[in-house]
Design an enzyme around this catalytic site. Structure first.
Site, PDB file in Angstrom:
ATOM      1  N   ASP A  43       0.836  -1.195   0.000  1.00 45.11           N
ATOM      2  CA  ASP A  43       0.000   0.000   0.000  1.00 45.11           C
ATOM      3  C   ASP A  43       0.873   1.248   0.000  1.00 45.11           C
ATOM      4  O   ASP A  43       2.106   1.168  -0.007  1.00 45.11           O
ATOM      5  CB  ASP A  43      -1.056  -0.024   1.111  1.00 45.11           C
ATOM      6  CG  ASP A  43      -0.482   0.020   2.503  1.00 45.11           C
ATOM      7  OD1 ASP A  43      -1.180  -0.444   3.409  1.00 45.11           O
ATOM      8  OD2 ASP A  43       0.644   0.510   2.694  1.00 45.11           O
TER       9      ASP A  43
ATOM     10  N   LYS B 258      -3.536   3.312  -1.201  1.00 50.89           N
ATOM     11  CA  LYS B 258      -4.807   3.851  -0.725  1.00 50.89           C
ATOM     12  C   LYS B 258      -4.524   5.167  -0.042  1.00 50.89           C
ATOM     13  O   LYS B 258      -3.626   5.277   0.758  1.00 50.89           O
ATOM     14  CB  LYS B 258      -5.440   2.911   0.306  1.00 50.89           C
ATOM     15  CG  LYS B 258      -6.423   1.953  -0.302  1.00 50.89           C
ATOM     16  CD  LYS B 258      -7.232   1.311   0.762  1.00 50.89           C
ATOM     17  CE  LYS B 258      -6.636   0.160   1.299  1.00 50.89           C
ATOM     18  NZ  LYS B 258      -6.306  -0.894   1.743  1.00 50.89           N
TER      19      LYS B 258
ATOM     20  N   MET C 211      -5.290   8.841  11.573  1.00 50.31           N
ATOM     21  CA  MET C 211      -6.103   9.407  10.484  1.00 50.31           C
ATOM     22  C   MET C 211      -6.986  10.558  10.969  1.00 50.31           C
ATOM     23  O   MET C 211      -8.141  10.666  10.558  1.00 50.31           O
ATOM     24  CB  MET C 211      -7.000   8.315   9.853  1.00 50.31           C
ATOM     25  CG  MET C 211      -6.223   7.191   9.238  1.00 50.31           C
ATOM     26  SD  MET C 211      -7.266   5.803   8.735  1.00 50.31           S
ATOM     27  CE  MET C 211      -7.450   4.906  10.264  1.00 50.31           C
TER      28      MET C 211
END
Ligand code: SAH
Length: 253
Positions: free
Chosen positions: A36, A58, A170
């Site tokens: 990723d 992503k 995040m």
């Protein structure tokens, strides 16, 4: 033909020397690596020159491959008899969708092995010298995702506060909602906060301030992903200087 094995491998927070030996060995032997976007190029450079590297990068705004398609790709390659190294930033089982990939593999009857990695929280804590627990300051530590759907419906009550450390993954783009949510839950506006951007990498930044000023801090300093927000007394520099002074080490500032 016998299926290959899917190895769900944690690549840690960045630097190759924070890989486990098992991860490094698997990366250097693999003929196929599906990785990723968080995996550092220095780590991919450990792969064999003839290895096939497939990026399924992503990022919040740009999903280059849907999770179902990633699962299908891993299973299809393994069924061809190929071992697959599925390389993920940090740890595969901490906000890494490793659980979903493991389920897909098991449902397809494909062998799966999980190799843990240093999660961003651990890498950031070490690099920024912020202990996640400390006998004097925090005996509980929680990891939450700051950007899941329905942030306002998530119950974070009791996760942050005196004696606790809350690590938010995040959370950069939702910092204002996060600060608001925590203060609505009763957290003091002057609760110390640290934002750690690019933890455990040469370009790391550690920014500190009170909870109430978190949105301004993120905006003023133009904090970019990947970054963690850590909330709790352990992030206050003064606390740690105090601890050092107690054991007789002179503070330099
Ligand atoms: N599985 C990963 C987390 C993936 S979610 C792990 O265990 O670390 C992606 C989030 O992780 C980013 O938005 C950021 O909040 C955090 N993150 C990953 N690497 C980071 C780093 N080097 N510095 C700071 N935060 C990081």
């Amino acid at each position: 033909m016998q299926s290959g094995t899917i190895f769900l491998v944690g690549a840690g927070p960045g630097s190759p020397d924070l890989l486990t030996l098992r991860a490094a060995r698997l990366i250097s032997r693999a003929r196929l690596i599906v990785h990723d976007g968080l995996v550092d190029p220095q780590i991919l450079a450990l792969a064999r020159p003839d290895a096939r590297l497939v990026s399924v990068a992503k990022s919040r705004a740009r999903h280059t491959m849907k999770q179902d398609d990633i699962n299908a790709l891993l299973v299809a390659e393994a069924r061809k008899g190929e071992d697959v190294v599925r390389l993920k930033g940090g740890d595969p089982f901490v906000f890494g969708r490793g659980g979903e990939e493991m389920e897909a593999a098991l449902a397809a009857g494909v062998r799966v092995e999980v190799v843990p990695g240093i999660s961003a929280a651990n890498g950031a804590a070490a690099a920024a010298q912020i202990p996640l627990t400390h006998r004097d300051h925090a005996s509980i530590v929680s990891f939450v995702a700051g950007q899941c759907k329905g942030l306002s419906e998530q119950d974070w009550s009791g996760l942050a506060g005196v004696g606790r450390t809350l690590v938010i993954y995040m959370g950069v783009s939702t910092a204002p909602q996060i600060a608001e949510k925590l203060m609505a839950d009763g957290l003091a506006p002057d609760m110390p906060v640290a934002v750690i951007e690019n933890a455990a990498r040469p370009e790391m930044r550690v920014l500190r301030g009170p909870l109430a000023a978190l949105p301004q801090l993120v905006e003023r300093e133009k904090v970019k992903s990947p970054a963690l927000i850590v909330i709790g007394e352990v992030t206050a520099e003064l606390v740690m200087q105090g601890a050092q002074l107690e054991v007789g080490v002179e503070s330099t500032c």
